[in-house]
Design an enzyme around this catalytic site. Structure first.
Site, PDB file in Angstrom:
ATOM      1  N   ALA A 119      11.616  31.612 -36.377  1.00  0.00           N
ATOM      2  CA  ALA A 119      11.171  31.817 -34.986  1.00  0.00           C
ATOM      3  C   ALA A 119      12.365  32.179 -34.108  1.00  0.00           C
ATOM      4  CB  ALA A 119      10.484  30.560 -34.453  1.00  0.00           C
ATOM      5  N   ARG A 173       4.642  35.768 -28.214  1.00  0.00           N
ATOM      6  CA  ARG A 173       5.848  36.095 -27.463  1.00  0.00           C
ATOM      7  C   ARG A 173       5.523  37.105 -26.370  1.00  0.00           C
ATOM      8  NH1 ARG A 173       9.622  33.339 -27.090  1.00  0.00           N
ATOM      9  NH2 ARG A 173      11.197  34.942 -27.106  1.00  0.00           N
TER      10      ARG A 173
HETATM   11 FE1  CFM Z   1      17.152  30.772 -24.953  1.00  0.00          FE
HETATM   12 FE2  CFM Z   1      15.598  30.200 -26.825  1.00  0.00          FE
HETATM   13 FE3  CFM Z   1      14.911  31.881 -24.796  1.00  0.00          FE
HETATM   14 FE4  CFM Z   1      15.363  29.282 -24.318  1.00  0.00          FE
HETATM   15 FE5  CFM Z   1      12.824  28.784 -24.911  1.00  0.00          FE
HETATM   16 FE6  CFM Z   1      13.029  29.643 -27.418  1.00  0.00          FE
HETATM   17 FE7  CFM Z   1      12.321  31.337 -25.426  1.00  0.00          FE
HETATM   18 MO1  CFM Z   1      10.745  29.430 -26.246  1.00  0.00          MO
HETATM   19  S1  CFM Z   1      16.779  28.815 -25.761  1.00  0.00           S
HETATM   20  S2  CFM Z   1      15.855  30.964 -23.200  1.00  0.00           S
HETATM   21  S3  CFM Z   1      14.203  27.761 -23.442  1.00  0.00           S
HETATM   22  S4  CFM Z   1      16.269  32.113 -26.410  1.00  0.00           S
HETATM   23  S5  CFM Z   1      12.284  27.855 -26.716  1.00  0.00           S
HETATM   24  S6  CFM Z   1      14.664  29.849 -28.802  1.00  0.00           S
HETATM   25  S7  CFM Z   1      11.654  31.164 -27.379  1.00  0.00           S
HETATM   26  S8  CFM Z   1      11.319  30.050 -24.187  1.00  0.00           S
HETATM   27  S9  CFM Z   1      13.185  33.192 -24.605  1.00  0.00           S
HETATM   28  C1  HCA Z   2       9.400  29.405 -30.854  1.00  0.00           C
HETATM   29  C2  HCA Z   2       8.842  30.328 -29.797  1.00  0.00           C
HETATM   30  C3  HCA Z   2       8.544  29.620 -28.508  1.00  0.00           C
HETATM   31  C4  HCA Z   2       7.307  28.750 -28.642  1.00  0.00           C
HETATM   32  C5  HCA Z   2       6.725  28.384 -27.334  1.00  0.00           C
HETATM   33  C6  HCA Z   2       5.825  27.181 -27.240  1.00  0.00           C
HETATM   34  C7  HCA Z   2       8.306  30.704 -27.436  1.00  0.00           C
HETATM   35  O1  HCA Z   2      10.564  29.074 -30.771  1.00  0.00           O
HETATM   36  O2  HCA Z   2       8.738  29.025 -31.779  1.00  0.00           O
HETATM   37  O3  HCA Z   2       5.983  26.227 -27.970  1.00  0.00           O
HETATM   38  O4  HCA Z   2       4.985  27.248 -26.355  1.00  0.00           O
HETATM   39  O5  HCA Z   2       8.927  30.671 -26.395  1.00  0.00           O
HETATM   40  O6  HCA Z   2       7.501  31.592 -27.678  1.00  0.00           O
HETATM   41  O7  HCA Z   2       9.625  28.843 -28.097  1.00  0.00           O
END
Ligand code: CFM
Ligand code: HCA
Length: 534
Positions: free
Chosen positions: A60, A91
């Site tokens: 992920a 996403r």
């Molecule tokens: Fe950075 Fe992330 Fe993201 Fe994040 Fe997130 Fe994520 Fe995301 Mo979900 S640390 S900002 S707070 S890249 S958990 S692995 S996927 S929202 S775009």
């Molecule tokens: C991931 C993706 C996620 C999941 C979001 C959630 C995202 O790391 O598996 O749990 O609602 O931002 O899409 O973090």
């Protein structure tokens, strides 16, 4: 807040009372009641088996987060269709084709592995999928991401990538990001960073314009990057690439030609920021594009970095113009929401990034935590500026340059580091804890049991988290907003994004819907007990 401060010990006892001793000992290290500075927290460790965590997997983090948003690549998931769909359909990384270019973000490509592929191997199927993708789409580049079964049966996706790249002439990047690697998404970020750095960055030497920057760790969820880049180009910057929201492979390849990297999500991209700094001498500056004050401060820091008077003046003009447009919306939300409280539990950066914006609409964050942040994301990290060898023009004395047989190394006397930072506004990475009020609670890898307990005891009006706990929270009569996907909304970054967020949160909290729900603890006695002998 002060209630929590006074009763922190009691609160923690209540929160953890059901845990067996070993689990309690483990979980206590992941919880901190903020008090002054210099506190430590356990993070980036394995979740206790059996506990329902919100964390995702390595795949992920690699495919879903970092690689998936590159618009003109075909992203093939080698694995079950469910994995492919999970890191695609949920996403909200948006992207547009460049003029004459391609955009494959609307497609979900997978080898759809079946039992027979597990038994006999999936390499043939993968090669076929690549052939089909090339025939149908003629993409600029292809990514292959491995899911758990691929690692378990030993398909060699690197060899397939090499062979098929030679055969088709298309650049193919393979990512060994099997879901089970590491303890969370975090390992996947690292795998993605390493490959982008090794195979992509530095391979396009096209000239870039004046005041050129890259945005790192920004994925254009709900259109955030478009709002940030709108403001940056209005000021006069030349955005070479974003990594990786709304990016193309050629733009990423050109990143090393920029003057500066501005880092939004440190967790997911710090490796590339450091590697570009080391290899190409670009400094990086930690920014925060969320909230009026944070975004303005970031814009001012970027302008100061370039030190150009025109740019500094233009930055102030743009900030004034943009803030004038949104301030009534924010003030009106603040009037209605003042005094409300929030819990923020998101991945590895947003639980920090959103606290300023919430404060701007009157909401105080009383509990915050990351799913998979590392200790530096909580405790902060000193960012030592990289000094190019022409640093003498920057008025810093006593930097010694040493040379061994092959390399130069720079030694900065400890007492000069602060001075240096003043000269070159390289903001330290402060981490989540620093800006939180004394008495607030910081919890790492929060689980579903603790989530319910926190809501029951602290009764926040806003719970910012993800899909895995959103509806549990709603059923408890508390507004929950998905801070990963922004539900169906956004952008929330930048100035206009702040206004969008204010409107959505105001509507979400103040809807009368919550008054029709009775939380479970007011309806029925809850079964309580202890698990013995575990
Ligand atoms: Fe950075 Fe992330 Fe993201 Fe994040 Fe997130 Fe994520 Fe995301 Mo979900 S640390 S900002 S707070 S890249 S958990 S692995 S996927 S929202 S775009
Ligand atoms: C991931 C993706 C996620 C999941 C979001 C959630 C995202 O790391 O598996 O749990 O609602 O931002 O899409 O973090």
């Amino acid at each position: 807040m002060s209630e929590l401060k006074k009763n922190a010990d009691k609160f923690l006892d209540d929160l953890m009372e059901v845990y067996p001793a070993k689990v309690m000992k483990n979980r206590k290290k992941h919880v901190v009641v903020k008090e002054g500075a210099g506190q430590e927290i356990a993070a980036n460790t394995r979740t206790v088996p059996g506990i329902i965590t919100n964390r995702g997997c390595c795949y992920a983090g690699c495919k879903g987060v970092v690689i998936g948003p590159i618009v003109d690549m075909v992203h093939i998931v080698h694995g079950p269709v469910g994995c492919a769909y999970y890191a695609w359909g949920t996403r909200r990384n948006k992207g547009k084709a460049r003029e004459g270019g391609q955009n494959f973000l609307n497609y979900c490509f997978t080898t759809d592995m079946q039992e027979s592929d597990i038994v006999f191997g999936g390499e043939k199927k993968l090669k076929k999928a690549i052939e089909e993708a090339v025939e149908l789409f003629q993409p600029k580049a292809i990514s292959i991401s491995a899911t758990c079964p691929v690692g378990l049966i030993g398909d060699d996706i690197d060899a397939v990538a090499r062979e098929m790249s030679e055969k088709t002439g298309v650049k193919i990047l393979s990512f060994n990001c099997e879901g089970y690697k590491g303890v969370s998404q975090s390992a996947g970020h690292h795998i993605a960073n390493n490959k982008l750095m090794k195979e992509v960055v530095g391979t396009n030497d096209s000239p870039v314009g004046k005041f050129s920057i890259n945005l790192l760790g920004e994925y254009n969820i709900g259109g955030d990057e478009w709002e940030i880049s709108r403001v940056l180009s209005k000021i006069g910057y030349n955005l070479v690439t974003t990594m990786t929201g709304n990016s193309t492979i050629d733009e990423i390849a050109n990143a090393h030609k920029s003057d500066l990297n501005v880092v939004q999500c440190h967790r997911s991209i710090n490796y590339i920021a450091d590697m570009i700094e080391e290899k190409y001498g670009l400094n990086w500056l930690k920014g925060n594009f969320i909230g009026v004050e944070n975004f303005s401060k970031t814009l001012r820091n970027i302008a100061r970095y370039f030190g150009d008077e025109g740019l500094i003046a233009r930055t102030e003009e743009v900030i004034a113009e943009e803030v004038a447009e949104i301030k009534d919306t924010l003030n009106s939300a603040k009037e209605k929401l003042n005094g409300k409280t929030a819990v923020l539990y998101v991945g590895g950066s947003r639980a920090d990034h959103y606290q300023g914006l919430l404060r701007e609409i009157g909401i105080e964050t009383i509990v915050a935590g990351y799913e998979f942040g590392h200790r530096d994301d909580y405790e902060g990290r000193d960012v030592i500026p990289y000094i190019k060898l022409d640093a003498d023009t920057r008025n810093i004395e006593e930097i010694t340059v040493e040379k061994d047989e092959k390399n130069y190394s720079l030694r900065i006397p400890a007492d000069k580091v602060d001075e240096l930072k003043k000269e070159m506004p390289i903001a330290d990475y402060e981490g989540l804890m620093k800006n939180m009020a004394d008495g607030s609670l910081i919890i790492d890898d929060l689980n579903h049991y603790e989530t319910e307990k926190i809501i029951e005891i602290l009764k926040p009006e806003f719970f910012g988290s993800g899909i895995k706990d959103k509806y549990i929270v709603h059923k408890m009569g508390t507004y929950s907003k998905q801070m990963h996907s922004y539900d169906y909304a956004g952008p929330y970054a930048g100035f206009k994004g702040a206004a969008n967020f204010a409107k959505d949160v105001e509507a979400g909290i103040l809807t009368p819907a919550w008054s029709y729900l009775t939380p479970p603890w007011n309806k029925e006695p809850l079964l309580k007990g202890k698990v013995e002998g575990v």
